[in-house]
Design an enzyme around this catalytic site. Structure first.
Site, PDB file in Angstrom:
ATOM      1  N   HIS A 353       0.770  -1.245   0.000  1.00 22.26           N
ATOM      2  CA  HIS A 353       0.000   0.000   0.000  1.00 22.26           C
ATOM      3  C   HIS A 353       0.804   1.299   0.000  1.00 22.26           C
ATOM      4  O   HIS A 353       0.253   2.363  -0.254  1.00 22.26           O
ATOM      5  CB  HIS A 353      -0.960   0.012   1.191  1.00 22.26           C
ATOM      6  CG  HIS A 353      -2.299   0.598   0.863  1.00 22.26           C
ATOM      7  ND1 HIS A 353      -2.449   1.744   0.102  1.00 22.26           N
ATOM      8  CD2 HIS A 353      -3.546   0.211   1.164  1.00 22.26           C
ATOM      9  CE1 HIS A 353      -3.735   2.028  -0.024  1.00 22.26           C
ATOM     10  NE2 HIS A 353      -4.421   1.108   0.605  1.00 22.26           N
ATOM     11  N   TYR A 467     -13.431   5.016  10.322  1.00 22.56           N
ATOM     12  CA  TYR A 467     -12.631   5.559   9.217  1.00 22.56           C
ATOM     13  C   TYR A 467     -13.229   5.076   7.906  1.00 22.56           C
ATOM     14  O   TYR A 467     -13.520   3.896   7.761  1.00 22.56           O
ATOM     15  CB  TYR A 467     -11.207   5.014   9.378  1.00 22.56           C
ATOM     16  CG  TYR A 467     -10.179   5.471   8.364  1.00 22.56           C
ATOM     17  CD1 TYR A 467      -9.166   6.353   8.728  1.00 22.56           C
ATOM     18  CD2 TYR A 467     -10.168   4.981   7.062  1.00 22.56           C
ATOM     19  CE1 TYR A 467      -8.178   6.742   7.822  1.00 22.56           C
ATOM     20  CE2 TYR A 467      -9.195   5.374   6.148  1.00 22.56           C
ATOM     21  CZ  TYR A 467      -8.207   6.250   6.532  1.00 22.56           C
ATOM     22  OH  TYR A 467      -7.237   6.635   5.632  1.00 22.56           O
ATOM     23  N   SER A 469     -12.190   5.603   3.784  1.00 20.79           N
ATOM     24  CA  SER A 469     -11.214   6.295   2.953  1.00 20.79           C
ATOM     25  C   SER A 469     -11.896   6.872   1.719  1.00 20.79           C
ATOM     26  O   SER A 469     -12.859   6.320   1.198  1.00 20.79           O
ATOM     27  CB  SER A 469     -10.078   5.362   2.559  1.00 20.79           C
ATOM     28  OG  SER A 469     -10.559   4.371   1.709  1.00 20.79           O
ATOM     29  N   THR A 480      -5.311  10.117  -0.159  1.00 16.88           N
ATOM     30  CA  THR A 480      -6.660   9.863   0.347  1.00 16.88           C
ATOM     31  C   THR A 480      -6.959  10.883   1.434  1.00 16.88           C
ATOM     32  O   THR A 480      -6.053  11.531   1.966  1.00 16.88           O
ATOM     33  CB  THR A 480      -6.773   8.457   0.987  1.00 16.88           C
ATOM     34  OG1 THR A 480      -5.777   8.334   2.007  1.00 16.88           O
ATOM     35  CG2 THR A 480      -6.597   7.365  -0.055  1.00 16.88           C
TER      36      THR A 480
END
Length: 639
Positions: A353, A467, A469, A480
């Site tokens: 990532h 959360y 994104s 993001t």
């Protein structure tokens, strides 16, 4: 047909398509990611804190926030803006964000890497492991070549495709200089997206280093890395002039690898890429000192990693486990992505990532799926070329000393224990989806997020840090931003549905849902425009630490820590190529929620560790969705 454009009569297409608008045509004129106003950030931050705190806690946090806003926060903000103005080629979040990922010492597997699995090929006989591996490899190489030649269609978000996604518009915009092209697209309500991450899809890996890893890319390398049974193989997929090998030759080499009956290595190297990053960095140094430099170089520089698994997929849960982590021996988690294909032709991507976000990987996945299903390079009737694969394919051999063997054994033990602790569960809700929700004038994403809040409230009787994104790829070097789905509105609505149903009429409940939908819509729009608060606060904190300033009290607030301990971490994508996606929880007492709202159903994939019950959470999500849909349909619901 349009997709035939890249074909020459002599050989299979080298390109997916030939865009008349150059791939990077808009990159120069993309708008810059805004640094929000400090007062807006503080207001948004406090709005997100409100549902998580009692009155006393909130007063304390509010005081710290306003103190920060008037004092040290103001100074840091002014410095950040000044710094941003001197770095107009990038965005204020780029440096800090790469750093955040690359300095993290946790293993990438389960903590950072995510997966997306491909839908099966609509033609069932093409879902054979060898056929699909060949076709997807060819399509992936076509993607790479198309991108590098500047022939890949630019990534554009069309709000009005009838006007902007047309040949006419493309014919005009190609002549508008790069420095102005963005404005041309903007005039027809089209938003070009940042493509600066795409080059890292290929020939790239994350190298473990002490304290901070490095991203490495070597675009000159021409070989593919193939893993099977924990063994590493390489063969060239491009010739000296950069032309792709004939698909029938790629097929022959993959067939050779699939029929190789070498036993699995006693000490599979793949496990090392699942280790703590400092541990792995030291072991890698040992590997290099032990005469493995050339072999490691081949792994690191390979075009990508193709992982061929020797078992079929049993069900969606098995699919998720296979694509999210697999057995640890047949993956190289540091590569920018692993293309995984199992015995029954089920395919997926596991990606690292730090180098990029879902947008780039999804575009790659969409193109590979479309090309490999609509213009497959080989068919089930195709014969592999009669080439000597035993000469073309090299099996990598690693020299291991006792310390390395011990390191691999330990890595395997840790990997097995982590995977053992992880639960994955899924549901499919078939009582409605996007179509019905749009008809009822509520946001589909807001309803899914409301269900996650309601479910947690039903299960644990509280509202926690959440959360979601949101891509900021509409800006130059955007990454993001966080949407904070837990709000006073979702809390109020959850309380009404879970605790006090009898007190409310169906109409009142509908009003509460609409209220949540409006607020969530606003948060989503703000985040997509770079107007969230998380990245801004992160950037200010990073700046303070990099200047050696003592960490402001604001950041030492327990409430700040709690808001950033995201118990419910969520992410969504819907695409014709993707069957499902998922990721691990980001904290040990959290849930990782991958979800998709389709036209007439909703899919949800939840990961968790032993302190949380993911199966029960999913049952609560199902019940919440059922209740919300029934209320929207005007039905009376029972508790």
């Amino acid at each position: 047909a349009g997709w035939r454009r890249g074909y020459s009569s002599a050989s299979a297409a080298e390109y997916l398509h030939r865009s008349i608008v150059p791939t990077m045509h808009y990159q120069k004129s993309l708008p810059r990611l805004p640094v929000p106003k400090l007062e807006d950030t503080i207001t948004r931050y406090l709005n997100a804190q409100k549902p998580l705190l009692n009155d006393d806690q909130f007063r304390k946090t509010e005081e710290l926030a306003h103190h920060f806003e008037k004092g040290i926060g103001r100074e840091l903000h002014e410095q950040l803006v000044a710094q941003d103005n001197q770095n107009k080629h990038t965005s204020y979040i780029t440096g800090p964000w790469f750093d955040m990922y690359l300095k993290a010492r946790e293993p990438v597997v389960l903590n950072f890497n995510a997966f997306m699995s491909f839908n099966p090929d609509p033609k069932s006989e093409y879902n054979d492991q060898l056929i699909r591996a060949t076709n997807m490899t060819v399509s992936a190489i076509r993607f790479m070549k198309t991108f590098r030649a500047g022939l890949l269609e630019p990534e554009v978000f069309h709000l009005n495709p009838e006007k902007s996604d047309t040949e006419t518009f493309k014919k005009i915009i190609q002549f508008v200089p790069s420095s102005l092209s963005w404005f041309g697209a903007y005039m027809v309500n089209a938003y070009p997206l940042d493509m600066s991450q795409y080059f890292r899809l290929f020939n790239s890996t994350r190298l473990p280093k002490l304290n901070r890893d490095e991203l490495y890319t070597d675009e000159k390398a021409k070989h593919l890395l193939v893993l099977r049974n924990g063994n590493f193989y390489i063969f060239d997929v491009l010739d000296r002039d950069g032309n792709m090998l004939k698909p029938s030759e790629i097929q022959a080499h993959l067939k050779y690898i699939l029929s190789d009956n070498s036993s699995a290595p006693d000490f599979p190297l793949g496990y090392l890429s699942s280790e703590n990053r400092d541990t792995w960095a030291l072991l890698r140094k040992n590997l290099l000192d032990n005469g493995n430099e050339e072999a490691l170089q081949k792994v690191d520089s390979a075009v990508f990693c193709l992982s061929l698994d020797d078992f079929p997929i049993k069900d969606f849960v098995h699919l998720s486990h296979t694509m999210l982590h697999g057995d640890g021996a047949n993956r190289w988690y540091d590569k920018s992505f692993n293309l995984i294909i199992t015995k029954d032709g089920t395919a997926g991507i596991n990606f690292e990532h730090s180098w990029g976000d879902g947008v780039a990987v999804l575009r790659f996945q969409n193109e590979v799926f479309k090309d490999s299903t609509k213009a497959p390079a080989i068919s089930p009737q195709s014969q592999p070329a009669s080439v000597d694969s035993s000469r073309a394919v090299q099996k990598l051999d690693f020299k291991l000393n006792d310390a390395l063997k011990a390191g691999i054994t330990k890595a395997k033990q840790k990997f097995d224990a982590s995977v053992e602790a992880l639960s994955l569960n899924l549901i499919q809700f078939h009582e409605g989806g996007k179509d019905l929700l749009k008809k009822k004038k509520v946001s589909p994403d807001a309803v899914a997020q409301l269900a996650f809040q309601m479910a947690f409230f039903r299960q644990y009787n509280q509202t926690v840090a959440t959360y979601e994104s949101c891509s900021t790829a509409a800006f130059k070097h955007g990454r993001t931003e966080t949407i904070r789905p837990a709000s006073i509105h979702t809390k109020k609505c959850s309380e009404a549905f879970v605790r006090e149903l009898s007190k409310h009429s169906t109409e009142e409940l509908q009003k509460l849902i609409v209220e949540c939908s409006k607020y969530h819509g606003r948060l989503t729009k703000e985040a997509a425009m770079g107007q969230g608060f998380d990245r801004h606060l992160f950037g200010l904190r990073y700046l303070a630490l990099s200047k050696g300033i003592a960490l402001p009290d604001f950041y030492q607030d327990q409430a700040y820590a709690r808001l950033n301990h995201n118990i419910i971490s969520t992410s969504t994508l819907v695409s014709p190529a993707v069957q499902l996606g998922g990721f691990g929880p980001v904290v040990s007492d959290g849930f990782g929620v991958g979800y998709q709202v389709h036209d007439d159903w909703i899919g949800c994939n939840v990961s968790s560790y032993p302190t949380r019950n993911g199966k029960e959470y999913l049952q609560c999500i199902y019940k919440s969705l059922e209740d919300i849909f029934n209320v929207l349909k005007g039905k009376k619901i029972g508790s």
